[in-house]
Design a protein around this motif. Structure first.
Motif, short mmCIF file in Angstrom:
data_model
loop_
_atom_site.label_atom_id
_atom_site.label_comp_id
_atom_site.label_asym_id
_atom_site.label_seq_id
_atom_site.Cartn_x
_atom_site.Cartn_y
_atom_site.Cartn_z
N VAL A 179 40.84 34.88 35.11
CA VAL A 179 40.83 36.28 35.54
C VAL A 179 42.24 36.78 35.78
N GLU A 180 43.05 35.99 36.49
CA GLU A 180 44.39 36.43 36.84
C GLU A 180 45.29 36.51 35.61
N GLN A 181 45.06 35.63 34.62
CA GLN A 181 45.89 35.64 33.43
C GLN A 181 45.33 36.51 32.31
N SER A 182 44.20 37.14 32.58
CA SER A 182 43.57 37.96 31.56
C SER A 182 44.42 39.18 31.23
N HIS A 183 44.44 39.55 29.95
CA HIS A 183 45.14 40.77 29.54
C HIS A 183 44.35 42.01 29.97
N ASP A 184 43.07 41.82 30.29
CA ASP A 184 42.24 42.92 30.76
C ASP A 184 42.31 43.02 32.28
N GLY A 185 42.10 44.22 32.76
CA GLY A 185 41.95 44.41 34.20
C GLY A 185 40.55 44.02 34.62
N ILE A 186 40.43 43.04 35.53
CA ILE A 186 39.12 42.57 35.99
C ILE A 186 38.93 43.04 37.43
N TYR A 187 37.76 43.59 37.73
CA TYR A 187 37.55 44.13 39.06
C TYR A 187 36.07 44.02 39.43
N VAL A 188 35.82 44.01 40.76
CA VAL A 188 34.46 44.04 41.29
C VAL A 188 34.42 45.18 42.31
N TYR A 189 33.37 45.99 42.23
CA TYR A 189 33.27 47.09 43.19
C TYR A 189 31.84 47.25 43.69
N GLN A 190 31.75 47.75 44.91
CA GLN A 190 30.48 48.12 45.53
C GLN A 190 30.62 49.54 46.03
N GLY A 191 29.67 50.40 45.65
CA GLY A 191 29.79 51.81 46.03
C GLY A 191 31.01 52.42 45.38
N SER A 192 31.97 52.85 46.19
CA SER A 192 33.21 53.44 45.68
C SER A 192 34.43 52.65 46.11
N SER A 193 34.22 51.36 46.46
CA SER A 193 35.33 50.53 46.95
C SER A 193 35.48 49.28 46.12
#
Length: 630
Positions: A296-310
């Motif tokens: 995940v940290e070395q991925s060229h893509d932005g990886i994210y997890v969100y709940q609601g609007s956070s």
């Protein structure tokens, strides 16, 4: 379970009978008999020592055997109690059993057979009690081993798992000398190094050495009752007599040793295996998490997890894509990153991720205000026990730019085809016809008409070439002042009696030559469509919100219904116009990713507005500095 070594408290008011019973029991088995002749002395013994069984007479003078039974039960409800009495009756037997005596036995003549029966009854009672206690102990162990699972769940490193394993083995399994053997660079090292127990290996050893090596290689547990008699054993200390080795998955070995032979049984092995299974699961989880975190940290893509609007998690790439620090991203409303025109579509498609992964494109607004195009992939997951969404963002701005450039190229090709097939054919036909008439009649007037047609063709070719060149994407724009570029453009246009006014300056980022061509075409359009006497006034200035500039005139203006069409190729209401002037303006604006439109000026004439122009910081201060230098 070995039934020997049974400690018996024998209470009898006849001292000689007590001695006889102790003598017989000593010869009949591994009994360690303590004899007491009265209630008080019996209670003192119970308080000071622990016994595996109490054998008691019924008649003790002021007290009876049931009094002793009640007192013993208050101290230890589980210890076997045998009422051994000469006063035999059904009532006494019934009272004894009702009072929770383990067994009832009448004294006989004092012969060997009588004490053999007593020995058998005591061994049976103690064996059953030990079995019950072992079962209770096993249940407690298993319960506590399962209760330690949350401790493993909180471990975030292999070292933490090793410490938790050793601590649980000591605390729950009562292992005194225990460690985890971990393969490191082709050798076993003991973990944890900082352990404060009674024993810890100091030196590493080979992966195929001893019982630990055999356990690791085979993946099977080993219980060794006597290490001295085991050929594979290589104990690290002479005091060790028995050992237990259990594999921890494929990652390590849980090792326990004792200074007693036969210290470990099958229950210990089963419980150690249960503990090792928890440890192996935790180690596998941590290994997977570390691998996933690395990916995940070395991925060229932005990886994210969100709940609601956070945001609940973002990798470094998300920070790079948005321009915000990770700490800022966790504090902000994630939807503020999405361009307002795309926000509702993104939310709607995210809701569709409940039925499976969703891929879509949207624009995000970086911290510096620039807009980037992203390909977003979203899937619904569970995060910290609650529903959440996991997404991946990839910057496709360059791809979108190439797609738009390809679209513009295709549009220009269609325009060129139209010009060649229609606009150029007409003047070519006129020229050919007039040349033929000139040859037949010798009239020079036909030659003048042919020359005018050729001039028309030349103008069309020039404009078409300009349309082709100006439509390519601007790659590296510079900061330029609107006033200086506009002034330079005005000097190269045949403006006749028209006048030029600079209303307000702006410092913008643009390709200077193309901006100059855009302004030249706006000026020609204003002059060509201006007043009949050519006295039109052209004004250049910055938009009020400082997002662009305008070119306005006080001529007749553009009818409202035609204001969009004037930027299309070939559209003109002038008999001498090619219809490419404002089309070139639109191409130059599009190449800069600007927006262009037509409206009415304050004087009722035409006003061409160019918006979404990137301003250069401190434009006014820079303009003042230029003016002061001048």
């Amino acid at each position: 379970m070995n039934q020997g070594g049974i400690r018996v408290l024998h209470v009898d008011d006849d001292e000689r009978f007590g001695a006889l019973a102790a003598s017989f029991l000593g010869r009949l088995g591994s009994f360690d008999v303590t004899t007491r002749t009265g209630y008080e002395s019996a209670m003192t013994a119970v308080d000071e020592e622990s016994f595996d069984c109490v054998v008691c007479d019924y008649d003790l003078g002021a007290y009876d055997g049931l009094d002793v039974l009640d007192a013993v039960r208050e101290r230890d409800p589980e210890v076997p109690f045998v009422l051994f009495t000469a006063k035999g009756s059904e009532q006494v037997a019934s009272d004894a059993i009702a009072a929770d005596a383990t067994d009832y036995l009448q004294k006989g003549s004092g012969g060997r057979s009588q004490f053999e029966l007593l020995a058998n009854r005591v061994e049976s009672a103690v064996g059953e009690a030990r079995t019950r206690e072992r079962l209770r102990s096993n249940r407690r162990r298993v319960r506590h081993l399962h209760e330690v699972a949350p401790e493993f769940a909180q471990c975030t490193s292999a070292a933490a798992v090793h410490r938790t394993t050793v601590s649980a083995a000591e605390r729950i399994l009562d292992f005194e000398w225990v460690f985890v053997a971990v393969p490191v660079d082709g050798q076993f090292e003991s973990r944890p190094r900082e352990h404060e127990g009674a024993f810890m290996l100091e030196e590493p050893f080979a992966l195929d050495e001893g019982i630990v090596g055999e356990t690791f290689q085979s993946g099977e547990p080993h219980v060794v009752d006597d290490l001295r008699a085991e050929p594979l054993a290589t104990p690290a200390d002479d005091q060790f007599r028995s050992g237990l080795s259990v594999p921890v998955g494929e990652q390590a070995v849980l090792q326990a040793v004792s200074d007693r032979t036969g210290a470990f049984d099958e229950y210990d092995r089963e419980h150690a295996e249960l503990l090792a299974s928890h440890a192996a699961a935790a180690l596998s989880r941590i290994e997977s998490e570390q691998l996933y975190r690395t990916l995940v940290e070395q991925s060229h893509d932005g990886i994210y997890v969100y709940q609601g609007s956070s945001f609940q998690f973002v990798n470094d790439r998300v920070a790079e894509l948005t321009g915000y620090a990770k700490a800022d991203l966790y504090e902000m409303d994630l939807w503020s990153l999405v361009h307002e025109d795309d926000r509702e579509n993104v939310k709607e498609s995210a809701r569709g991720a409940e039925d499976g992964p969703v891929v879509r494109e949207a624009r995000i607004v970086r911290k510096d205000g620039t807009v980037r195009h992203m390909a977003l992939s979203t899937a619904q997951i569970t995060y910290d026990g609650e529903p959440a969404f996991m997404g991946a963002a990839r910057d496709v701005t360059e791809r979108k730019r190439h797609e738009r450039q390809l679209e513009r190229t295709n549009e220009r090709l269609e325009q060129f085809a139209s010009v060649v097939s229609h606009d150029l054919k007409n003047p070519l036909a006129v020229a050919e016809g007039n040349l033929e008439m000139a040859r037949e009649t010798g009239d020079d007037e036909h030659l003048e008409s042919a020359s005018e047609a050729l001039d028309r063709m030349s103008t069309l070719v020039t404009d078409v070439l300009a349309l082709a060149r100006e439509g390519s994407t601007v790659v590296d724009p510079d900061g330029v002042f609107l006033s200086s570029v506009a002034s330079a453009a005005w000097t190269v246009v045949d403006t006749g009696d028209a006048s030029f006014v600079l209303d307000d300056d702006a410092h913008v980022r643009a390709d200077e030559n193309r901006l100059k061509r855009l302004l030249e075409n706006c000026f020609r359009n204003a002059v060509e469509h201006g007043t009949a006497d050519g006295s039109v006034t052209v004004t250049v200035g910055a938009l009020e919100d400082e997002t662009g500039f305008y070119v306005a005139d006080d001529g007749p203006g553009i009818p409202e219904g035609e204001r969009e069409a004037v930027f299309e190729s070939g559209v003109t209401n002038s008999p001498d116009g090619t219809g490419f002037g404002l089309a070139i303006v639109a191409e130059i604006a599009d190449a800069h990713e600007w927006r262009v439109g037509a409206t009415e000026s304050e004087d009722g004439g035409a006003r061409i507005e160019v918006a979404d122009v990137e301003p250069v910081a401190d434009a006014r201060a820079d303009a003042d500095a230029v003016a002061d230098d001048a």
